[in-house]
Design a protein around this motif. Structure first.
Motif, mmCIF file in Angstrom:
data_model
loop_
_atom_site.group_PDB
_atom_site.id
_atom_site.type_symbol
_atom_site.label_atom_id
_atom_site.label_comp_id
_atom_site.label_asym_id
_atom_site.label_seq_id
_atom_site.Cartn_x
_atom_site.Cartn_y
_atom_site.Cartn_z
ATOM 1 N N LEU A 192 0.821 -1.216 0.000
ATOM 2 C CA LEU A 192 0.000 0.000 0.000
ATOM 3 C C LEU A 192 0.855 1.266 0.000
ATOM 4 N N ALA A 193 2.131 1.128 0.353
ATOM 5 C CA ALA A 193 3.046 2.280 0.320
ATOM 6 C C ALA A 193 3.334 2.739 -1.107
ATOM 7 N N TYR A 194 2.923 1.906 -2.094
ATOM 8 C CA TYR A 194 3.266 2.216 -3.487
ATOM 9 C C TYR A 194 2.034 2.614 -4.303
ATOM 10 N N LYS A 195 1.028 3.172 -3.622
ATOM 11 C CA LYS A 195 -0.123 3.720 -4.339
ATOM 12 C C LYS A 195 0.356 4.795 -5.316
ATOM 13 N N GLY A 196 -0.255 4.809 -6.487
ATOM 14 C CA GLY A 196 0.132 5.782 -7.500
ATOM 15 C C GLY A 196 1.200 5.282 -8.445
ATOM 16 N N ASP A 197 1.755 4.099 -8.146
ATOM 17 C CA ASP A 197 2.794 3.526 -8.993
ATOM 18 C C ASP A 197 2.199 2.462 -9.921
ATOM 19 N N CYS A 198 3.048 1.873 -10.748
ATOM 20 C CA CYS A 198 2.675 0.746 -11.609
ATOM 21 C C CYS A 198 3.141 -0.527 -10.899
ATOM 22 N N ILE A 199 2.202 -1.354 -10.490
ATOM 23 C CA ILE A 199 2.503 -2.540 -9.687
ATOM 24 C C ILE A 199 2.222 -3.783 -10.529
ATOM 25 N N VAL A 200 3.265 -4.575 -10.785
ATOM 26 C CA VAL A 200 3.173 -5.712 -11.697
ATOM 27 C C VAL A 200 3.324 -7.022 -10.930
ATOM 28 N N PHE A 201 2.294 -7.861 -10.997
ATOM 29 C CA PHE A 201 2.354 -9.215 -10.435
ATOM 30 C C PHE A 201 2.734 -10.178 -11.559
ATOM 31 N N MET A 202 3.811 -10.950 -11.351
ATOM 32 C CA MET A 202 4.310 -11.849 -12.400
ATOM 33 C C MET A 202 4.502 -13.257 -11.853
ATOM 34 N N GLY A 203 4.042 -14.249 -12.611
ATOM 35 C CA GLY A 203 4.265 -15.623 -12.201
ATOM 36 C C GLY A 203 3.276 -16.571 -12.856
ATOM 37 N N ALA A 204 3.634 -17.869 -12.870
ATOM 38 C CA ALA A 204 2.796 -18.884 -13.517
ATOM 39 C C ALA A 204 2.119 -19.802 -12.514
ATOM 40 N N GLY A 205 2.308 -19.533 -11.198
ATOM 41 C CA GLY A 205 1.717 -20.393 -10.182
ATOM 42 C C GLY A 205 0.403 -19.842 -9.674
ATOM 43 N N ASP A 206 0.302 -19.662 -8.344
ATOM 44 C CA ASP A 206 -0.943 -19.152 -7.766
ATOM 45 C C ASP A 206 -0.806 -17.698 -7.321
ATOM 46 N N ILE A 207 0.052 -16.934 -8.010
ATOM 47 C CA ILE A 207 0.250 -15.536 -7.639
ATOM 48 C C ILE A 207 -1.038 -14.709 -7.692
ATOM 49 N N PRO A 208 -2.064 -15.079 -8.504
ATOM 50 C CA PRO A 208 -3.297 -14.277 -8.456
ATOM 51 C C PRO A 208 -3.903 -14.161 -7.053
ATOM 52 N N LYS A 209 -3.622 -15.121 -6.163
ATOM 53 C CA LYS A 209 -4.201 -15.022 -4.812
ATOM 54 C C LYS A 209 -3.632 -13.808 -4.076
ATOM 55 N N TYR A 210 -2.353 -13.490 -4.300
ATOM 56 C CA TYR A 210 -1.761 -12.296 -3.693
ATOM 57 C C TYR A 210 -2.340 -11.038 -4.326
ATOM 58 N N GLU A 211 -2.502 -11.100 -5.635
ATOM 59 C CA GLU A 211 -3.017 -9.936 -6.358
ATOM 60 C C GLU A 211 -4.444 -9.608 -5.931
ATOM 61 N N VAL A 212 -5.278 -10.634 -5.835
ATOM 62 C CA VAL A 212 -6.672 -10.428 -5.425
ATOM 63 C C VAL A 212 -6.727 -9.822 -4.016
ATOM 64 N N ALA A 213 -5.908 -10.350 -3.109
ATOM 65 C CA ALA A 213 -5.890 -9.828 -1.735
ATOM 66 C C ALA A 213 -5.447 -8.365 -1.700
ATOM 67 N N PHE A 214 -4.446 -8.016 -2.525
ATOM 68 C CA PHE A 214 -3.972 -6.635 -2.570
ATOM 69 C C PHE A 214 -5.038 -5.720 -3.172
ATOM 70 N N GLU A 215 -5.716 -6.188 -4.223
ATOM 71 C CA GLU A 215 -6.757 -5.372 -4.840
ATOM 72 C C GLU A 215 -7.900 -5.110 -3.873
ATOM 73 N N GLU A 216 -8.210 -6.090 -3.018
ATOM 74 C CA GLU A 216 -9.248 -5.873 -1.999
ATOM 75 C C GLU A 216 -8.816 -4.793 -1.015
ATOM 76 N N MET A 217 -7.508 -4.755 -0.680
ATOM 77 C CA MET A 217 -6.992 -3.682 0.179
ATOM 78 C C MET A 217 -7.143 -2.311 -0.485
ATOM 79 N N LEU A 218 -6.839 -2.260 -1.777
ATOM 80 C CA LEU A 218 -6.952 -0.987 -2.496
ATOM 81 C C LEU A 218 -8.404 -0.504 -2.538
ATOM 82 N N GLU A 219 -9.325 -1.443 -2.724
ATOM 83 C CA GLU A 219 -10.744 -1.074 -2.818
ATOM 84 C C GLU A 219 -11.266 -0.548 -1.487
ATOM 85 N N LYS A 220 -10.689 -1.038 -0.383
ATOM 86 C CA LYS A 220 -11.122 -0.579 0.948
ATOM 87 C C LYS A 220 -10.593 0.819 1.248
#
Length: 439
Positions: A411-439
């Protein structure tokens, strides 16, 4: 063999390739259903939307008659349905062999390569679909069967040499950049698989001219064409102008300027992918204005530079996991968002790949403004290894390992370009972070 009087039952229907294939066969009039793990995956949405049954694994799903069983490559005797097939003497066919049945029914174009397969297949399917009925199978879980198709476009996966089941009319090879060290012995073993695939191509082989291993590969009966940026390439992209909207460029075919083309995609690799698609369309005699229309229409595949905006914060999701792919994704992000800091969250995929490319990962991630790594994503084949993410972050100034307990640090990097990269289950981290942003 596929049979419209029988149910086609997919063991592992939610796998990306399997889901695509199930959708194609459903569209073509086959009775399709299948089973998989209960955990949600993004591939089940299109299956459910099409009304295709997705059941839990059960021995009762294997009937013994009235079915054609298609088994996902990952499933062995320890799977309850594979075991049921063995107990009942029920034969199955593999995913690649099933795809080959479709390949032989149309003018077929396979897209092979260490990187760029999914995006190039999607782009090619969109362009050819503007010109004629086109069925396609893409490795992001998308597939479409069109009756009376002229073309069938498919992604050809080299892992465990699966793509050697196929004998297409045309084939694009985007690159041969060593991968899957858990299966292939070395770089020569890896390249040999592509040589065999080239020999099985019937009419035309289109290869990226800058790849040294592709320069050595020779088809048996097909004509070989190169595409790239050099005067010596059969299809040459030139006058390339990259912007925050994509790219414009001309293509020269055997000395003739075919005019200007536009794509709403980012990075040098997408200019090359588009040039390969233009080469196929030109060879098949498709009107170039129709090609231009298709190129502009395509905006990308799932999990390939997928962008979401949360106020002034941009979140990008990408499947990149090999060093070449990381470089391409980072370059694309810099092109589209030149005025923002670039923050990457990278999930290394498999211990053998992480070990093989450790030095390259360090070099690449030193080039971003802030690098985070999640713990390494293992696999059924590799549950553990002698390397961890801390071994990489310790070599990169300011880099950190991130997990759910400290995910809020992003959350310290609001306003930046944040790139999640990976072929495993990285979307779980991305979804959790997006929920933080929405709150």
């Amino acid at each position: 063999m596929l049979d419209k009087t029988k149910q086609i039952w997919f063991i592992g229907i939610k796998g990306t390739g399997m889901a695509s294939l199930a959708l194609i066969l459903h569209d073509l009039g086959y009775k399709v259903a299948g089973s998989d793990i209960d955990k949600y995956t993004f591939t089940q949405d299109p299956l459910e939307a099409a009304g295709i049954e997705v059941a839990s694994f059960s021995k009762d799903n294997i009937k013994g008659s009235g079915q054609v069983i298609v088994k996902g490559n990952a499933f062995k005797s320890d799977n309850i349905e594979v075991a049921a097939c063995e107990e009942k003497g029920v034969a199955w066919q593999s995913y690649p062999d099933t795809v080959e049945e479709i390949v032989q029914q149309y003018t077929s174009i396979g897209v092979a390569g260490s990187h760029g397969k999914t995006s190039t297949t999607g782009l090619l399917a969109t362009v050819l679909g503007e010109a004629a009925p086109t069925s396609f199978l893409i490795g992001d879980g998308m597939g479409k069967g069109v009756k009376d198709s002229r073309f069938f476009v498919y992604e050809a996966d080299e892992y465990r040499r699966h793509f050697l089941a196929y004998h297409p009319d045309y084939q694009i090879m985007t690159n041969v950049d060593f991968d899957h060290p858990d299966y292939f012995k070395d770089r020569d073993d890896y390249a040999s698989a592509f040589q065999t695939a080239a020999a099985q191509t019937k009419k035309g082989l289109f290869v990226w001219g800058d790849d040294e291993r592709l320069q050595k590969i020779q088809p048996k009966t097909a004509k070989k064409y190169t595409y790239g940026l050099k005067d010596s390439d059969d299809f040459q992209a030139f006058d390339v102008v990259k912007t925050t909207e994509g790219a414009k460029f001309h293509v020269r075919a055997q000395g003739k300027d075919l005019g200007e083309f536009t794509i709403h995609l980012f990075g040098d690799h997408n200019v090359m992918n588009a040039t390969a698609v233009i080469a196929i369309a030109f060879t098949e005699g498709i009107d170039l204005d129709v090609v231009r229309k298709g190129l502009v229409k395509y905006t990308g595949a799932k999990r390939r530079f997928s962008e979401k905006d949360f106020g002034d914060t941009v979140v990008i999701d990408d499947y990149a996991h090999h060093p070449t792919e990381l470089r391409a994704t980072i370059q694309a992000a810099r092109q589209k968002f030149p005025d923002r800091k670039l923050v990457t969250i990278f999930q290394p995929h498999t211990y053998s790949r992480t070990k093989e490319f450790e030095e390259e990962y360090v070099e690449i991630l030193k080039g971003v403004d802030k690098a985070f790594l999640t713990p390494i994503y293992g696999s059924a084949r590799e549950a553990a290894g002698d390397i961890k993410s801390e071994d990489i972050t310790s070599q990169i100034p300011g880099a950190e390992v991130i997990d759910f307990d400290n995910l809020k640090d992003l959350l310290a990097y609001k306003g930046d370009c944040i790139v999640f990269m990976g072929a495993g289950d990285i979307p779980k981290y991305e979804v959790a972070f997006e929920e933080m942003l929405e709150k």
